[in-house]
Design an enzyme around this catalytic site. Structure first.
Site, mmCIF file in Angstrom:
data_model
loop_
_atom_site.group_PDB
_atom_site.id
_atom_site.type_symbol
_atom_site.label_atom_id
_atom_site.label_comp_id
_atom_site.label_asym_id
_atom_site.label_seq_id
_atom_site.Cartn_x
_atom_site.Cartn_y
_atom_site.Cartn_z
ATOM 1 N N ASP A 165 16.919 47.692 -8.787
ATOM 2 C CA ASP A 165 18.139 47.654 -9.854
ATOM 3 C C ASP A 165 18.149 48.963 -10.465
ATOM 4 O O ASP A 165 17.208 49.250 -11.111
ATOM 5 C CB ASP A 165 17.757 46.204 -10.622
ATOM 6 C CG ASP A 165 18.884 46.087 -11.576
ATOM 7 O OD1 ASP A 165 20.111 47.014 -11.572
ATOM 8 O OD2 ASP A 165 18.782 45.169 -12.465
ATOM 9 N N HIS A 339 18.764 44.270 -17.794
ATOM 10 C CA HIS A 339 18.312 45.126 -16.696
ATOM 11 C C HIS A 339 17.318 45.866 -17.216
ATOM 12 O O HIS A 339 17.528 46.350 -18.296
ATOM 13 C CB HIS A 339 19.364 45.875 -16.162
ATOM 14 C CG HIS A 339 20.597 45.229 -15.701
ATOM 15 N ND1 HIS A 339 20.579 44.709 -14.268
ATOM 16 C CD2 HIS A 339 21.692 44.502 -16.161
ATOM 17 C CE1 HIS A 339 21.889 44.097 -13.958
ATOM 18 N NE2 HIS A 339 22.460 43.692 -15.285
HETATM 19 ZN ZN ZN Z 1 24.325 42.317 -10.858
HETATM 20 ZN ZN ZN Z 2 23.061 40.064 -12.797
#
Ligand code: ZN
Ligand code: ZN
Length: 522
Positions: A165, A339
Site C-alpha cells: 500500500d 494507511h
Molecule cells: Zn483502499
Molecule cells: Zn481501505
C-alpha cells in the site's frame, strides 16, 4: 485466476453527471471461465464496491473476513445478485486452497476492522500483498498487523515478491494510533457539556464509531445513528460482537422522543461532504430529523479524501452559518490515517525483505515515492516495478517482468443512464465548458438551395438577444458553407454546415462549443 478485491472510484470534478467509476471488465469477461474466486482484503468501497456490477455478468465465490463479507453483502443483496456468489468467511492466520492457489490470510490493522494481507505460496515463491494497512501497536480491538508471521515467512521461505500500500508514501514519520483519537474525543465531549454533539465519520470505521460512542456514554449521553449506512453498519458490527453499545443507550434518530439534546450524541454519515448525506442536509437546514444551530457541537472525525476538500469545506461553512460549533481535523486531532506512513512502510520492507517489489494502491507519484523508499532500504532499483492499470507481470525463474498490458480503462456509471462511455463524458465536458450551438436549415433536396433558415439556437455560448449581429454573420457563413457543398445529400450538407459554423465561432470568439447541425429536406 483469482481476483484480489473488486473496487470502485468516486468521480472527479471533470466527470460531470457520473456517479461512480468502475474498472473496465473486458479482460475479466474474456477470461470468465478461469476465475476461481475473488479475495476481499477489507470492506472499503474502493475494494468491494464494484462487485455488485461484476457479479451481474460473472459468477464466482468471495473470500474474506466475516465483517468484510458482511459489508460487501448489503450492496450485492440490493442488486439481487446473492445467488451468483457464495460468501466464504476465513479467519485470521488461516491458510486455504482456492483453486490452484495456496493462500494465507494475515491480519492487518486499517481504518475498517478485520482487514487481511494475503500471502500466496506459489511454486515461484511467496507473493505477499499487504492490503490497506498501518502499524498500530495499540489498536482499539487489539488486533495488530501480523509482522511476526510475515517475518516467519521471510525466514522460512523468503518473500519473492511484495506488493504494498503506497497511499501515504509521501508522508514522513509514523501514523498515530487510533486510540489517540479517543482521548481527543473525550476532551471534546467534556467541553461540550450542555450541547448536543453530532459526530460524523465513515460508516465502516467501526473503531472510530466505538470511540465516539465510548466518549458519549462516559459523559452520560445516549447514542443515536443517523444515515442509512451508519444504522446498517452499527447493527452489523454489534451482531458480530465488534461494537459494544448497550441496547438501552442506542437509538435510531427517529426514536429519540423527548430525550434532551444535551444528553444525545448523534453519529452521522456525510464526513466527506457528500451532497445528499445527513450532514450536508444539516448544514443547509434541510435534515428531516435534526435542525442544527447554536447549542450544537459538530465533530467531523475524518479527513477529506483528495477531491472532496471543496464539498467538505462547504459543509463546514454551512454549519458555521447556522451557528454550530464545528471541530474538524484542521483544528483538533480528531482523525488519524488508516494507511502506513514512511517509517511503517520501511518497517514492512525490512521485515519482508522481498526479492522483488511492486508498490500498489495510490496515485502514480505515491508509487514512485514508495519505490524510492525501497531503494533507500537497499533493494536493487531494477527489482522494483512501478506499474500502470492493466500492466501484466510474470514471475518466473528469470525474475519479474512486464508482459503486454491488458485492457484496463475506466467505466463511467451514471445512476439513471447506466454505463456511459468516453464519448458521452467528452460531450458533457464540452457542454459544461463551452455550451452548444444548434443550426437548423431547410434545404431543397434537388437544387441544394436553402429555403428556410438558417436558424441558430445557442445555450452557453453567447447570450443570443445581445449578440444579434454576431448571429446574423453566423447565418451568412452557414449559407456560404452550404453553397460550397458538391452534393446535396443531408450528411454532406450537415458536414458543411458544421464546419462553416465551427470555424466562424472559433474565429470570432475563440470558443469551441458543440455544434449541432439539423438539415431538413423539403
Ligand atoms: Zn483502499
Ligand atoms: Zn481501505
Amino acid at each position: 485466476m483469482v481476483l484480489l478485491d473488486c473496487g470502485l472510484m468516486f468521480p472527479e470534478p471533470d466527470m460531470p453527471g457520473v456517479d461512480l467509476v468502475l474498472p473496465d471488465f473486458t479482460w475479466l469477461r474474456e477470461n470468465a471461465a478461469r476465475i476461481e474466486a475473488c479475495i476481499l482484503t477489507h470492506g472499503h468501497e474502493d475494494h468491494v464496491g464494484a462487485l455488485s456490477f461484476l457479479l451481474r455478468e460473472l459468477s464466482f465465490p468471495l473470500y474474506g473476513s466475516e465483517l468484510t463479507l458482511g459489508l460487501a453483502r448489503s450492496r450485492i443483496e440490493e442488486a439481487g445478485l446473492l445467488d451468483r456468489t457464495q460468501l466464504i468467511a476465513v479467519d485470521d492466520g488461516e491458510r486455504r486452497r482456492i483453486g490452484p492457489f495456496d493462500v494465507e490470510f494475515l491480519p492487518v490493522t486499517h481504518s475498517v476492522p478485520h482487514g487481511f494481507a494475503t500471502a500466496f505460496h506459489t511454486p515461484q515463491g511467496v507473493i505477499l500483498h499487504s492490503g490497506d494497512w498501518k502499524l498500530d501497536l495499540t489498536p482499539v480491538d487489539g488486533r495488530v498487523t501480523d509482522l511476526a508471521r510475515i517475518g516467519g515467512i521471510a525466514d522460512e521461505e523468503g518473500v519473492r515478491l511484495l506488493l504494498s500500500d503506497s497511499t501515504n508514501a509521501e508522508e514522513a514519520g509514523h501514523s498515530r494510533s487510533e486510540r489517540t483519537v479517543g482521548e481527543v474525543l473525550r476532551d471534546l465531549f467534556a467541553g461540550a457539556r450542555g450541547q448536543r454533539v453530532i459526530a460524523a465519520c465513515f460508516a465502516s470505521h467501526i473503531h472510530r464509531i466505538q470511540q465516539i460512542a465510548d466518549a458519549a456514554l462516559e459523559h452520560g449521553r445516549v447514542v443515536a445513528t443517523l444515515g442509512l449506512s451508519m444504522r446498517r453498519n452499527v447493527r452489523l458490527a454489534r451482531d458480530m460482537g465488534l461494537l459494544r453499545i448497550p441496547e438501552d443507550r442506542l437509538f435510531d434518530i427517529a426514536d429519540l422522543g423527548d430525550i434532551a439534546p444535551e444528553r444525545v450524541c448523534v453519529i452521522s454519515t456525510g464526513s466527506q461532504g457528500e451532497p445528499m448525506s445527513a450532514l450536508a442536509l444539516m448544514a443547509h437546514g434541510e435534515n428531516r430529523w435534526i435542525k442544527v444551530g447554536p447549542g450544537d457541537t459538530v465533530i467531523l472525525s475524518s479527513h477529506p479524501i483528495p477531491g472532496n476538500e471543496n464539498s467538505v469545506g462547504k459543509v463546514i461553512d454551512g454549519l458555521h452559518r447556522v451557528g454550530a460549533d464545528v471541530v474538524h481535523s484542521g483544528l483538533a486531532a480528531v482523525h488519524v490515517s488508516g494507511h502506513a506512513m514512511q517509517e511503517e512502510l520501511k518497517t514492512l520492507l525490512s521485515i519482508a525483505d522481498p526479492e522483488w517489489f511492486v508498490p500498489v494502491h495510490g496515485e502514480h507519484r505515491h508509487l514512485v515515492h514508495h519505490g524510492r523508499l525501497a531503494v533507500a532500504m537497499g533493494l536493487d532499483e531494477d527489482h522494483i516495478l512501478v506499474c500502470d492499470d492493466g500492466d501484466q507481470l510474470e514471475l518466473s525463474d528469470g525474475g519479474l517482468r512486464k508482459l503486454e498490458p491488458v485492457p484496463a480503462g475506466y467505466l463511467y456509471v451514471d445512476g439513471v443512464v447506466g454505463d456511459v462511455g468516453h464519448g458521452v463524458l467528452r460531450d458533457r465536458r464540452v457542454l459544461a465548458e463551452e455550451g452548444v450551438v444548434v443550426v437548423v436549415v431547410g434545404v431543397d433536396v434537388r437544387s441544394g438551395e436553402v429555403i428556410s433558415g438558417p436558424e441558430i439556437i445557442t445555450r452557453g455560448w453567447v447570450h443570443a438577444p445581445e449578440a444579434e449581429d454576431l448571429l446574423e454573420e453566423a447565418r451568412a457563413r452557414v449559407v456560404a458553407g452550404l453553397a460550397e457543398a458538391d452534393d446535396t445529400d443531408p450528411e454532406t450538407l450537415k458536414r458543411h454546415a458544421r464546419r462553416a459554423l465551427g470555424a466562424f465561432v472559433h474565429e470570432r470568439t475563440r470558443r469551441r462549443p458543440m455544434i449541432v447541425p439539423v438539415v431538413m429536406e423539403a
